[in-house]
Design an enzyme around this catalytic site. Structure first.
Site, mmCIF file in Angstrom:
data_model
loop_
_atom_site.group_PDB
_atom_site.id
_atom_site.type_symbol
_atom_site.label_atom_id
_atom_site.label_comp_id
_atom_site.label_asym_id
_atom_site.label_seq_id
_atom_site.Cartn_x
_atom_site.Cartn_y
_atom_site.Cartn_z
ATOM 1 C CD GLU A 1 -33.889 5.658 8.201
ATOM 2 O OE1 GLU A 1 -33.937 4.371 8.680
ATOM 3 O OE2 GLU A 1 -33.252 6.243 7.811
ATOM 4 C CE LYS B 1 -28.399 13.826 20.226
ATOM 5 N NZ LYS B 1 -27.077 13.606 20.103
#
Ligand code: NDP
Length: 482
Positions: A261, A187
């Protein structure tokens, strides 16, 4: 207090990159099962430098997330069984096609995201290709890279990428996933979907088997549906710490791989024995690269007291030479802010910095009338508790703090909820190594900043997340070892 400096009037002729060869479609659907599907809803993607729409983009809802995951699941057994050498060839082909379409990808990245063409052309796109090349090489060597153990893929992986390095983050995620035999649902971010959709075209050109890569644009609700989908084996996310925490909570208790992250407030530390002019260039690259929309941006500048004044004056002078404006001009150093929302966030934090008593200096430059812009800004007299020293601004704003001793530098650098990256500027190798050992940061650069290489792992500590992307370490989250 606010000070301004008018950008020095260096006369450059405009050097705009030509866009007449770019053929964007009016409308992009969802890339599912190897083909394009219509969506229930579409949203325009905007050029942040002009506020003009570039194309209509599909917005994947829950049913469409289901379809993408089902396509990835269906494709998995065949992809997994393919000889590793063959899988590697597909990954290699994607790398070659990125190189072939490099100019187009760079221009579209700058149009959609606002980053200077010099950066998308010289950093984002070549590094994206390099990641696919690098992991293509690993595909048939996984057992050797992972301690001689039997290696299998995680399965169907959901990957959510942010808007600051759209193509590069897609490459960081897809290249190791494919090399390890996983199938993926990616996405892209709502404000920058275009290069991921061009990457879908590249997957078709590479004749990647249907369903191995599925690309479904949408917004946060699309990402949330992907994260919560029961048939996903692993989630890889890059973005804000807030959403990262939400994902961690949503996946708690499930047998699912997770790498996050997240944000950063990285310290760039300059000692008094550093080569000051070189350090100033590194500071500029550390914070103004990609308008400061960089998770590892050197946004906390720690200067040793004895050189602080000299560094600040040289930095301020250098900032006056930065050229802010049209991202497609090859002379531009600082492009457009990615979105109106991000501009508001930057402005709110900069206002907070002034209110809390820090001294603001902002380069006074002529900004284009339309689009989203924020001029390079420097704060001094910053206290460690100020919001501008604590929170991720994600814009072209640097906060200066000072220190006296090496121990104090390490302590101040580590006094952050984040732990993504750091820079150390010193003439002494022994000092650089000692400081690096003391820093709680996933990456430490010495006498340089923002250097990336596919062979080098990247990732954080603390609220910057966990898991590593890049290098052999970047294979680990995509495999099951037996
Ligand atoms: P987000 O964390 O919201 O966006 C990152 C990605 O996650 C996007 O694809 C986003 O979709 C998607 N997303 C949003 N909400 C959810 C959810 N609940 N579940 C799953 N996926 C979701 O970052 P923002 O764009 O809001 O930026 C906010 C701040 O985050 C920035 O100011 C910056 O400080 C930081 N940031 C850090 C990044 C990094 O690299 N570490 C990257 C981007 C932002 P969509 O964009 O379509 O909403």
């Amino acid at each position: 207090m606010t000070a301004t400096r008018t950008a020095l009037a260096w006369e450059y002729s405009p050097a705009p990159e030509a866009t007449d060869h770019i053929r964007l479609k009016d409308r992009y659907g969802l890339f599912v099962g190897g083909g394009w599907r219509d969506a229930e809803a579409y949203e325009p993607t905007i050029n942040p430098a002009t506020e003009e729409p570039l194309a209509e983009i599909a917005h994947a809802g829950t049913a469409e997330v289901d379809a993408a995951v089902a396509a990835a699941r269906e494709a998995l057994p065949r992809w997994q069984r393919l000889p590793a050498l063959e899988r590697g060839k597909y990954v290699f082909r994607i790398a070659r096609l990125i190189q072939e379409r490099a100019r187009e990808l760079a221009i579209v990245e700058s149009l959609d995201g606002g980053k200077p063409i010099r950066e998308s052309r010289d950093v984002d796109v070549p590094l994206a290709a390099a990641h696919f090349f690098y992991y293509a090489g690993w595909a048939d060597k996984l057992r050797y890279g992972l301690a001689g153990r039997e290696v299998g893929p995680m399965g169907v992986v959901g990957q959510i990428v942010p808007w600051n390095f759209p193509l590069l983050m897609a490459a960081w995620k897809l290249a190791p996933a494919l090399a390890c035999g996983n199938t993926a649902v990616l996405k892209p971010a709502e404000t920058t979907p275009l290069t991921a959709l061009l990457l879908a075209e590249i997957c078709q050109e590479a004749e990647l088997p249907d369903g191995v890569v599925n690309i479904i644009p949408g917004d946060g609700s699309t990402g949330a549906a992907l994260v919560r989908h029961p048939d996903i084996d692993k989630i890889a996310f890059t973005g804000s710490t807030g959403v990262g925490k939400d994902i961690q909570a949503a996946t708690a208790g499930r047998d699912i791989g997770l790498t996050l992250e997240l944000g950063g407030k990285s310290a760039n530390i300059v000692f008094d024995d550093a080569a000051v002019d070189q350090a100033v260039e590194g500071i500029v690259n550390g914070i103004f690269f990609n308008q400061g929309h960089v998770c590892c941006a050197g946004s906390r500048l720690l200067l040793q007291e004895s050189v602080a004044e000299e560094v600040v004056e040289k930095l301020w002078r250098r900032m006056g030479l930065l050229r802010v404006g049209d991202p497609l001009d090859k002379n531009t150093d600082v492009g457009a802010i990615n979105s109106a929302e991000q501009l508001q966030r930057i402005e709110a934090l900069v206002d907070a910095g002034e209110r809390e008593g820090a001294t603001r200096r902002t380069v006074a430059c002529t900004l284009p009338e339309r689009g989203y812009w924020f001029p390079p800004t420097l704060f001094t007299d910053v206290a460690p508790a100020h919001r501008i020293a604590v929170e991720e601004i994600f814009g072209p704003v640097v906060s200066v703090l000072t220190f006296r001793t090496q121990a104090e530098a390490i302590e101040k650098a580590n006094a952050s909820a984040y732990g993504l990256a750091a820079g150390v500027w010193t003439d002494k190798g022994s000092r650089a190594l000692a400081v690096a050992r003391g820093l709680k940061a996933g990456v430490v650069w010495q006498n340089t900043y923002n250097q990336f290489d596919p062979a080098s792992p990247f990732g954080g500590y603390k609220e910057s997340g966990f898991g590593r992307e890049g290098g052999a370490a970047g294979l680990r989250p995509y495999v099951r070892l037996t």
